[in-house]
Write a protein that holds these residues in place. Structure first.
Motif, PDB file in Angstrom:
ATOM      1  N   LYS A 177      97.945 -23.827 -37.158  1.00 36.32           N
ATOM      2  CA  LYS A 177      97.236 -24.991 -37.682  1.00 36.32           C
ATOM      3  C   LYS A 177      95.785 -24.675 -38.034  1.00 36.32           C
ATOM      4  O   LYS A 177      95.122 -25.475 -38.667  1.00 36.32           O
ATOM      5  CB  LYS A 177      97.269 -26.133 -36.661  1.00 36.32           C
ATOM      6  N   ARG A 178      95.300 -23.538 -37.584  1.00 32.39           N
ATOM      7  CA  ARG A 178      93.907 -23.185 -37.833  1.00 32.39           C
ATOM      8  C   ARG A 178      93.839 -22.143 -38.933  1.00 32.39           C
ATOM      9  O   ARG A 178      94.395 -21.065 -38.815  1.00 32.39           O
ATOM     10  CB  ARG A 178      93.263 -22.638 -36.566  1.00 32.39           C
ATOM     11  N   HIS A 179      93.159 -22.480 -40.005  1.00 36.31           N
ATOM     12  CA  HIS A 179      93.073 -21.577 -41.142  1.00 36.31           C
ATOM     13  C   HIS A 179      92.043 -20.484 -40.898  1.00 36.31           C
ATOM     14  O   HIS A 179      91.021 -20.713 -40.261  1.00 36.31           O
ATOM     15  CB  HIS A 179      92.707 -22.350 -42.404  1.00 36.31           C
ATOM     16  N   ARG A 180      92.329 -19.332 -41.446  1.00 35.82           N
ATOM     17  CA  ARG A 180      91.423 -18.199 -41.330  1.00 35.82           C
ATOM     18  C   ARG A 180      90.424 -18.246 -42.473  1.00 35.82           C
ATOM     19  O   ARG A 180      90.766 -18.619 -43.591  1.00 35.82           O
ATOM     20  CB  ARG A 180      92.250 -16.924 -41.416  1.00 35.82           C
ATOM     21  N   LYS A 181      89.194 -17.851 -42.189  1.00 37.55           N
ATOM     22  CA  LYS A 181      88.181 -17.814 -43.235  1.00 37.55           C
ATOM     23  C   LYS A 181      88.584 -16.811 -44.307  1.00 37.55           C
ATOM     24  O   LYS A 181      89.079 -15.742 -44.005  1.00 37.55           O
ATOM     25  CB  LYS A 181      86.832 -17.375 -42.652  1.00 37.55           C
ATOM     26  N   LYS A 182      88.338 -17.156 -45.567  1.00 33.94           N
ATOM     27  CA  LYS A 182      88.685 -16.273 -46.668  1.00 33.94           C
ATOM     28  C   LYS A 182      87.434 -15.691 -47.309  1.00 33.94           C
ATOM     29  O   LYS A 182      87.454 -15.287 -48.463  1.00 33.94           O
ATOM     30  CB  LYS A 182      89.482 -17.057 -47.708  1.00 33.94           C
ATOM     31  N   TYR A 183      86.338 -15.687 -46.596  1.00 34.57           N
ATOM     32  CA  TYR A 183      85.074 -15.195 -47.130  1.00 34.57           C
ATOM     33  C   TYR A 183      84.254 -14.582 -46.006  1.00 34.57           C
ATOM     34  O   TYR A 183      84.551 -14.778 -44.826  1.00 34.57           O
ATOM     35  CB  TYR A 183      84.287 -16.329 -47.793  1.00 34.57           C
ATOM     36  N   LEU A 184      83.258 -13.827 -46.392  1.00 36.31           N
ATOM     37  CA  LEU A 184      82.293 -13.278 -45.439  1.00 36.31           C
ATOM     38  C   LEU A 184      80.922 -13.857 -45.755  1.00 36.31           C
ATOM     39  O   LEU A 184      80.523 -13.909 -46.919  1.00 36.31           O
ATOM     40  CB  LEU A 184      82.217 -11.752 -45.568  1.00 36.31           C
ATOM     41  N   THR A 185      80.224 -14.284 -44.726  1.00 30.95           N
ATOM     42  CA  THR A 185      78.875 -14.793 -44.942  1.00 30.95           C
ATOM     43  C   THR A 185      77.929 -13.608 -45.127  1.00 30.95           C
ATOM     44  O   THR A 185      78.181 -12.517 -44.611  1.00 30.95           O
ATOM     45  CB  THR A 185      78.403 -15.639 -43.749  1.00 30.95           C
ATOM     46  N   LYS A 244      78.155 -22.659 -51.507  1.00 36.20           N
ATOM     47  CA  LYS A 244      78.124 -21.192 -51.556  1.00 36.20           C
ATOM     48  C   LYS A 244      79.448 -20.578 -51.092  1.00 36.20           C
ATOM     49  O   LYS A 244      79.806 -19.487 -51.519  1.00 36.20           O
ATOM     50  CB  LYS A 244      76.994 -20.661 -50.668  1.00 36.20           C
ATOM     51  N   ARG A 245      80.164 -21.298 -50.217  1.00 37.42           N
ATOM     52  CA  ARG A 245      81.425 -20.751 -49.726  1.00 37.42           C
ATOM     53  C   ARG A 245      82.406 -20.453 -50.857  1.00 37.42           C
ATOM     54  O   ARG A 245      83.150 -19.474 -50.783  1.00 37.42           O
ATOM     55  CB  ARG A 245      82.081 -21.726 -48.755  1.00 37.42           C
ATOM     56  N   GLU A 246      82.416 -21.304 -51.869  1.00 35.47           N
ATOM     57  CA  GLU A 246      83.319 -21.056 -52.998  1.00 35.47           C
ATOM     58  C   GLU A 246      82.950 -19.760 -53.711  1.00 35.47           C
ATOM     59  O   GLU A 246      83.820 -18.998 -54.107  1.00 35.47           O
ATOM     60  CB  GLU A 246      83.268 -22.227 -53.980  1.00 35.47           C
ATOM     61  N   LEU A 247      81.666 -19.499 -53.858  1.00 37.09           N
ATOM     62  CA  LEU A 247      81.212 -18.259 -54.473  1.00 37.09           C
ATOM     63  C   LEU A 247      81.548 -17.069 -53.582  1.00 37.09           C
ATOM     64  O   LEU A 247      82.050 -16.046 -54.061  1.00 37.09           O
ATOM     65  CB  LEU A 247      79.699 -18.315 -54.735  1.00 37.09           C
ATOM     66  N   TRP A 248      81.299 -17.206 -52.292  1.00 37.40           N
ATOM     67  CA  TRP A 248      81.579 -16.118 -51.363  1.00 37.40           C
ATOM     68  C   TRP A 248      83.069 -15.784 -51.326  1.00 37.40           C
ATOM     69  O   TRP A 248      83.451 -14.630 -51.137  1.00 37.40           O
ATOM     70  CB  TRP A 248      81.092 -16.472 -49.966  1.00 37.40           C
ATOM     71  N   ARG A 249      83.928 -16.794 -51.519  1.00 40.16           N
ATOM     72  CA  ARG A 249      85.362 -16.547 -51.527  1.00 40.16           C
ATOM     73  C   ARG A 249      85.758 -15.659 -52.701  1.00 40.16           C
ATOM     74  O   ARG A 249      86.539 -14.725 -52.560  1.00 40.16           O
ATOM     75  CB  ARG A 249      86.101 -17.876 -51.596  1.00 40.16           C
ATOM     76  N   PHE A 250      85.187 -15.934 -53.870  1.00 43.72           N
ATOM     77  CA  PHE A 250      85.505 -15.112 -55.033  1.00 43.72           C
ATOM     78  C   PHE A 250      84.855 -13.734 -54.935  1.00 43.72           C
ATOM     79  O   PHE A 250      85.393 -12.755 -55.451  1.00 43.72           O
ATOM     80  CB  PHE A 250      85.134 -15.837 -56.325  1.00 43.72           C
ATOM     81  N   GLN A 251      83.723 -13.638 -54.263  1.00 45.21           N
ATOM     82  CA  GLN A 251      83.127 -12.329 -54.020  1.00 45.21           C
ATOM     83  C   GLN A 251      84.017 -11.509 -53.098  1.00 45.21           C
ATOM     84  O   GLN A 251      84.150 -10.298 -53.265  1.00 45.21           O
ATOM     85  CB  GLN A 251      81.728 -12.477 -53.416  1.00 45.21           C
ATOM     86  N   ASN A 285      84.456  -2.032 -62.665  1.00 45.84           N
ATOM     87  CA  ASN A 285      83.449  -2.669 -63.514  1.00 45.84           C
ATOM     88  C   ASN A 285      83.526  -4.191 -63.502  1.00 45.84           C
ATOM     89  O   ASN A 285      82.725  -4.852 -64.167  1.00 45.84           O
ATOM     90  CB  ASN A 285      83.581  -2.165 -64.957  1.00 45.84           C
ATOM     91  N   LEU A 286      84.482  -4.762 -62.779  1.00 46.53           N
ATOM     92  CA  LEU A 286      84.619  -6.214 -62.728  1.00 46.53           C
ATOM     93  C   LEU A 286      83.425  -6.847 -62.010  1.00 46.53           C
ATOM     94  O   LEU A 286      82.809  -6.228 -61.148  1.00 46.53           O
ATOM     95  CB  LEU A 286      85.903  -6.609 -61.980  1.00 46.53           C
ATOM     96  N   THR A 287      83.127  -8.092 -62.378  1.00 44.97           N
ATOM     97  CA  THR A 287      82.078  -8.850 -61.702  1.00 44.97           C
ATOM     98  C   THR A 287      82.681 -10.149 -61.183  1.00 44.97           C
ATOM     99  O   THR A 287      83.803 -10.516 -61.542  1.00 44.97           O
ATOM    100  CB  THR A 287      80.917  -9.179 -62.655  1.00 44.97           C
ATOM    101  N   VAL A 288      81.924 -10.849 -60.362  1.00 46.51           N
ATOM    102  CA  VAL A 288      82.407 -12.108 -59.802  1.00 46.51           C
ATOM    103  C   VAL A 288      82.571 -13.156 -60.903  1.00 46.51           C
ATOM    104  O   VAL A 288      83.425 -14.041 -60.806  1.00 46.51           O
ATOM    105  CB  VAL A 288      81.491 -12.577 -58.648  1.00 46.51           C
ATOM    106  N   GLU A 289      81.796 -13.039 -61.992  1.00 45.23           N
ATOM    107  CA  GLU A 289      81.927 -13.977 -63.101  1.00 45.23           C
ATOM    108  C   GLU A 289      83.304 -13.888 -63.755  1.00 45.23           C
ATOM    109  O   GLU A 289      83.824 -14.891 -64.250  1.00 45.23           O
ATOM    110  CB  GLU A 289      80.841 -13.745 -64.166  1.00 45.23           C
ATOM    111  N   ASP A 290      83.898 -12.686 -63.780  1.00 46.89           N
ATOM    112  CA  ASP A 290      85.229 -12.525 -64.353  1.00 46.89           C
ATOM    113  C   ASP A 290      86.251 -13.382 -63.611  1.00 46.89           C
ATOM    114  O   ASP A 290      87.155 -13.955 -64.223  1.00 46.89           O
ATOM    115  CB  ASP A 290      85.663 -11.057 -64.321  1.00 46.89           C
ATOM    116  N   PHE A 291      86.114 -13.460 -62.292  1.00 47.80           N
ATOM    117  CA  PHE A 291      87.029 -14.283 -61.500  1.00 47.80           C
ATOM    118  C   PHE A 291      86.677 -15.760 -61.600  1.00 47.80           C
ATOM    119  O   PHE A 291      87.558 -16.609 -61.632  1.00 47.80           O
ATOM    120  CB  PHE A 291      87.026 -13.826 -60.039  1.00 47.80           C
TER     121      PHE A 291
END
Length: 171
Positions: free
Chosen positions: A5-13, A38-45, A100-106
Motif C-alpha cells: 500500500k506504500r508507494h516507493r519514491k520514483k525520484y531523488l532529491t 519540483k518532484r515532477e521534474l525530478w521524476r523525469f530526471q 545526448n538526451l536531455t530532460v526536455e526530451d522526456f
C-alpha cells in the motif's frame, strides 16, 4: 518486500537543496512545461538518469568478444527500440544518442505538453486542468494523469473525451 500500500519514491532529491545554479535551471522548465512542483521534474530526471546509466554500461560491454558482447548489443537494441517507441529517439539512433538526451526530451512527451502543442488547450496550465478533470482521452480511454508519457503511435489518438462538453463544442 515492502508494504504494497506504500508507494516507493520514483525520484531523488538534490544533494544541495538551495543550490542557486540548479534552482535557476529548474525554474524555467517548471514554467515552460506547467509542472505542479519540483518532484515532477525530478521524476523525469530520474528516468533520464536510468537510461543514460544503462547506455554507459552497455557501451562498455558492446565491444567485448564472445557472448557477453552479443548480449550487450541485444540489450542496447531493446533500449533504443523502447525510446524510439516513446518518441524520444529517432529510428536509426545509437547508444551515443541516448547519452545526448536531455530532460526536455522526456518532458516533451508528457500528455500535458502534447495536448497544449496540439491546440486542444490555450495554455499549458489549461491543458493540465483539462486532463485532470477528465476531458482528454487517448483512443477513447480517459486519461487523468498529466505526466502520462505518450508513445508515438498514441499521439494521433489524443482527443477530447466523447462525453466532455469540449468535444461537443469542437464539432
Amino acid at each position: 518486500m515492502g508494504d504494497p500500500k506504500r508507494h516507493r519514491k520514483k525520484y531523488l532529491t538534490p544533494k544541495k537543496p538551495w543550490d542557486r545554479v540548479r534552482l535557476e535551471k529548474e525554474r524555467p522548465l517548471i514554467i515552460k512545461y506547467g509542472l505542479r512542483n519540483k518532484r515532477e521534474l525530478w521524476r523525469f530526471q530520474a528516468i533520464l538518469r536510468k537510461y543514460r546509466r544503462a547506455a554507459r554500461e552497455l557501451l562498455a560491454k558492446v565491444n567485448l568478444p564472445g557472448r557477453e558482447g552479443e548480449i550487450a548489443k541485444a540489450k542496447a537494441q531493446q533500449i533504443i527500440k523502447k525510446l524510439n517507441r516513446m518518441g524520444v529517439l529517432p529510428e536509426n539512433a545509437t547508444l551515443d544518442d541516448i547519452l545526448n538526451l536531455t530532460v526536455e526530451d522526456f518532458l516533451e512527451r508528457r500528455l500535458q505538453t502534447i495536448v497544449y502543442r496540439m491546440g486542444l488547450a490555450n495554455t499549458i496550465k489549461q491543458a493540465r486542468q483539462l486532463i485532470v478533470h477528465g476531458h482528454i482521452a487517448i483512443a477513447g480511454r480517459r486519461v487523468t494523469s498529466p505526466s502520462y508519457i505518450v508513445e508515438k503511435d498514441e499521439e494521433s489518438l489524443i482527443d477530447y473525451y466523447p462525453n466532455s462538453p469540449f468535444a461537443k463544442r469542437g464539432e
